[in-house]
Design a protein around this motif. Sequence first.
Motif, PDB file in Angstrom:
ATOM      1  N   ALA A  94      35.112  64.482 -40.355  1.00 52.12           N
ATOM      2  CA  ALA A  94      36.139  63.823 -39.539  1.00 52.12           C
ATOM      3  C   ALA A  94      36.895  62.798 -40.381  1.00 52.12           C
ATOM      4  CB  ALA A  94      35.513  63.149 -38.321  1.00 52.12           C
ATOM      5  N   THR A  95      38.205  62.792 -40.229  1.00 54.31           N
ATOM      6  CA  THR A  95      39.049  61.864 -40.977  1.00 54.31           C
ATOM      7  C   THR A  95      39.086  60.505 -40.266  1.00 54.31           C
ATOM      8  OG1 THR A  95      41.020  62.529 -39.773  1.00 54.31           O
ATOM      9  CG2 THR A  95      40.486  63.788 -41.779  1.00 54.31           C
ATOM     10  N   PRO A  96      39.617  59.484 -40.922  1.00 53.04           N
ATOM     11  CA  PRO A  96      39.682  58.165 -40.283  1.00 53.04           C
ATOM     12  C   PRO A  96      40.416  58.158 -38.936  1.00 53.04           C
ATOM     13  CG  PRO A  96      40.054  57.930 -42.632  1.00 53.04           C
ATOM     14  CD  PRO A  96      40.007  59.412 -42.349  1.00 53.04           C
ATOM     15  N   LEU A  97      41.539  58.863 -38.845  1.00 52.58           N
ATOM     16  CA  LEU A  97      42.259  58.888 -37.559  1.00 52.58           C
ATOM     17  C   LEU A  97      41.443  59.576 -36.470  1.00 52.58           C
ATOM     18  CD1 LEU A  97      45.970  59.691 -38.597  1.00 52.58           C
ATOM     19  CD2 LEU A  97      45.012  57.491 -37.874  1.00 52.58           C
ATOM     20  N   VAL A  98      40.752  60.644 -36.831  1.00 56.27           N
ATOM     21  CA  VAL A  98      39.907  61.354 -35.864  1.00 56.27           C
ATOM     22  C   VAL A  98      38.817  60.420 -35.359  1.00 56.27           C
ATOM     23  CG1 VAL A  98      38.212  63.215 -35.592  1.00 56.27           C
ATOM     24  CG2 VAL A  98      40.375  63.669 -36.760  1.00 56.27           C
ATOM     25  N   LYS A  99      38.136  59.751 -36.272  1.00 57.07           N
ATOM     26  CA  LYS A  99      37.037  58.859 -35.891  1.00 57.07           C
ATOM     27  C   LYS A  99      37.518  57.698 -35.026  1.00 57.07           C
ATOM     28  CE  LYS A  99      34.165  59.831 -39.904  1.00 57.07           C
ATOM     29  NZ  LYS A  99      33.599  59.315 -41.147  1.00 57.07           N
ATOM     30  N   GLN A 100      38.678  57.177 -35.339  1.00 53.35           N
ATOM     31  CA  GLN A 100      39.145  55.984 -34.643  1.00 53.35           C
ATOM     32  C   GLN A 100      39.839  56.293 -33.320  1.00 53.35           C
ATOM     33  OE1 GLN A 100      41.472  53.320 -37.035  1.00 53.35           O
ATOM     34  NE2 GLN A 100      41.660  51.808 -35.399  1.00 53.35           N
ATOM     35  N   TYR A 101      40.561  57.417 -33.226  1.00 49.77           N
ATOM     36  CA  TYR A 101      41.456  57.603 -32.084  1.00 49.77           C
ATOM     37  C   TYR A 101      41.158  58.797 -31.184  1.00 49.77           C
ATOM     38  CZ  TYR A 101      44.225  54.113 -34.505  1.00 49.77           C
ATOM     39  OH  TYR A 101      44.653  52.959 -35.121  1.00 49.77           O
ATOM     40  N   LEU A 102      40.173  59.626 -31.516  1.00 48.25           N
ATOM     41  CA  LEU A 102      39.885  60.775 -30.652  1.00 48.25           C
ATOM     42  C   LEU A 102      38.587  60.593 -29.886  1.00 48.25           C
ATOM     43  CD1 LEU A 102      40.838  64.006 -32.645  1.00 48.25           C
ATOM     44  CD2 LEU A 102      42.160  62.726 -30.954  1.00 48.25           C
ATOM     45  N   ARG A 103      38.618  61.066 -28.652  1.00 53.99           N
ATOM     46  CA  ARG A 103      37.408  61.159 -27.835  1.00 53.99           C
ATOM     47  C   ARG A 103      36.779  62.527 -28.030  1.00 53.99           C
ATOM     48  NH1 ARG A 103      38.835  60.496 -22.028  1.00 53.99           N
ATOM     49  NH2 ARG A 103      37.369  62.133 -21.604  1.00 53.99           N
ATOM     50  N   PHE A 104      37.623  63.575 -27.969  1.00 50.64           N
ATOM     51  CA  PHE A 104      37.159  64.953 -28.124  1.00 50.64           C
ATOM     52  C   PHE A 104      38.154  65.734 -28.973  1.00 50.64           C
ATOM     53  CE2 PHE A 104      35.651  63.708 -23.848  1.00 50.64           C
ATOM     54  CZ  PHE A 104      34.286  63.796 -24.071  1.00 50.64           C
ATOM     55  N   GLY A 105      37.625  66.664 -29.743  1.00 50.19           N
ATOM     56  CA  GLY A 105      38.461  67.567 -30.522  1.00 50.19           C
ATOM     57  C   GLY A 105      38.621  68.886 -29.794  1.00 50.19           C
ATOM     58  N   PRO A 106      39.273  69.842 -30.441  1.00 45.23           N
ATOM     59  CA  PRO A 106      39.526  71.127 -29.799  1.00 45.23           C
ATOM     60  C   PRO A 106      38.255  71.952 -29.627  1.00 45.23           C
ATOM     61  CG  PRO A 106      40.478  71.060 -32.016  1.00 45.23           C
ATOM     62  CD  PRO A 106      39.870  69.732 -31.756  1.00 45.23           C
ATOM     63  N   SER A 107      38.283  72.798 -28.626  1.00 43.45           N
ATOM     64  CA  SER A 107      37.168  73.711 -28.369  1.00 43.45           C
ATOM     65  C   SER A 107      37.317  74.945 -29.253  1.00 43.45           C
ATOM     66  CB  SER A 107      37.193  74.134 -26.896  1.00 43.45           C
ATOM     67  OG  SER A 107      38.282  75.027 -26.670  1.00 43.45           O
ATOM     68  N   PRO A 108      36.349  75.840 -29.237  1.00 38.63           N
ATOM     69  CA  PRO A 108      36.511  77.097 -29.975  1.00 38.63           C
ATOM     70  C   PRO A 108      37.772  77.871 -29.560  1.00 38.63           C
ATOM     71  CG  PRO A 108      34.216  76.812 -29.395  1.00 38.63           C
ATOM     72  CD  PRO A 108      34.986  75.710 -28.685  1.00 38.63           C
ATOM     73  N   ARG A 109      38.207  77.675 -28.334  1.00 37.64           N
ATOM     74  CA  ARG A 109      39.449  78.316 -27.891  1.00 37.64           C
ATOM     75  C   ARG A 109      40.629  77.858 -28.755  1.00 37.64           C
ATOM     76  NH1 ARG A 109      40.463  79.601 -21.860  1.00 37.64           N
ATOM     77  NH2 ARG A 109      38.338  78.901 -21.924  1.00 37.64           N
ATOM     78  N   GLY A 110      40.594  76.621 -29.235  1.00 38.27           N
ATOM     79  CA  GLY A 110      41.632  76.133 -30.145  1.00 38.27           C
ATOM     80  C   GLY A 110      41.625  76.896 -31.452  1.00 38.27           C
ATOM     81  N   ALA A 111      40.431  77.167 -31.973  1.00 38.63           N
ATOM     82  CA  ALA A 111      40.319  77.954 -33.205  1.00 38.63           C
ATOM     83  C   ALA A 111      40.854  79.365 -32.975  1.00 38.63           C
ATOM     84  CB  ALA A 111      38.872  77.990 -33.675  1.00 38.63           C
ATOM     85  N   GLN A 112      40.565  79.936 -31.807  1.00 36.41           N
ATOM     86  CA  GLN A 112      41.082  81.264 -31.482  1.00 36.41           C
ATOM     87  C   GLN A 112      42.608  81.243 -31.429  1.00 36.41           C
ATOM     88  OE1 GLN A 112      38.976  81.679 -27.772  1.00 36.41           O
ATOM     89  NE2 GLN A 112      37.484  83.109 -28.666  1.00 36.41           N
ATOM     90  N   ALA A 113      43.172  80.211 -30.844  1.00 37.41           N
ATOM     91  CA  ALA A 113      44.631  80.109 -30.748  1.00 37.41           C
ATOM     92  C   ALA A 113      45.265  79.998 -32.135  1.00 37.41           C
ATOM     93  CB  ALA A 113      45.025  78.912 -29.881  1.00 37.41           C
TER      94      ALA A 113
END
Length: 173
Positions: A94-113
């Motif tokens: 996880a990058t600094p922005l991900v760690k600081q500003y996200l609650r949840f990331g994409p699901s496997p459906r995001g990878a499929q998309a």
Amino acid sequence: ATQNPIDMEGTYPLPEAQLDRFMLKIIVSAPPADEIVAILDRTTGMAAPSPDAVANAARIEQLKGLVRQVPAASHVTGYVARLVAAMHPAATDATPLVKQYLRFGPSPRGAQAVMMAAKVSALRDGRANVAFEDIKRVAHAALRHRLIRNFEGQAKEIAPDEIISEVLQAIPE
């Protein structure tokens, strides 16, 4: 579905689980004046515009099958998986922005998309397989509506595209 940021009366934001079912989120900016003139010329004159069919249901099904046949090498598939995994705050990558500003990331459906849109991108460019450039081309549209920002991310108006760009730069091919 469309989302108009101005006229929200009588409409409600979709829950995150429902947003995840949309393959892409395309941002359409306001057209410049010369394009507005062209729109006015086409739509307000004597001749009423009528759409022409460009494909029937059978052709669309045929094209869907073609997209599924486009191969992606294991290192390209692994790249998509690493990108999506790195967009979770608890991930080691996880990058600094991900760690600081996200609650949840994409699901496997995001990878499929991402993968399906990348296959379309490859075909559109006349290539028979998915390349890293296809993944990078479609990542923002496929993932921007799947990042759930925390309170701080929302309060500071951190754009999901900014977070996606950082992850794309941080995760090696």
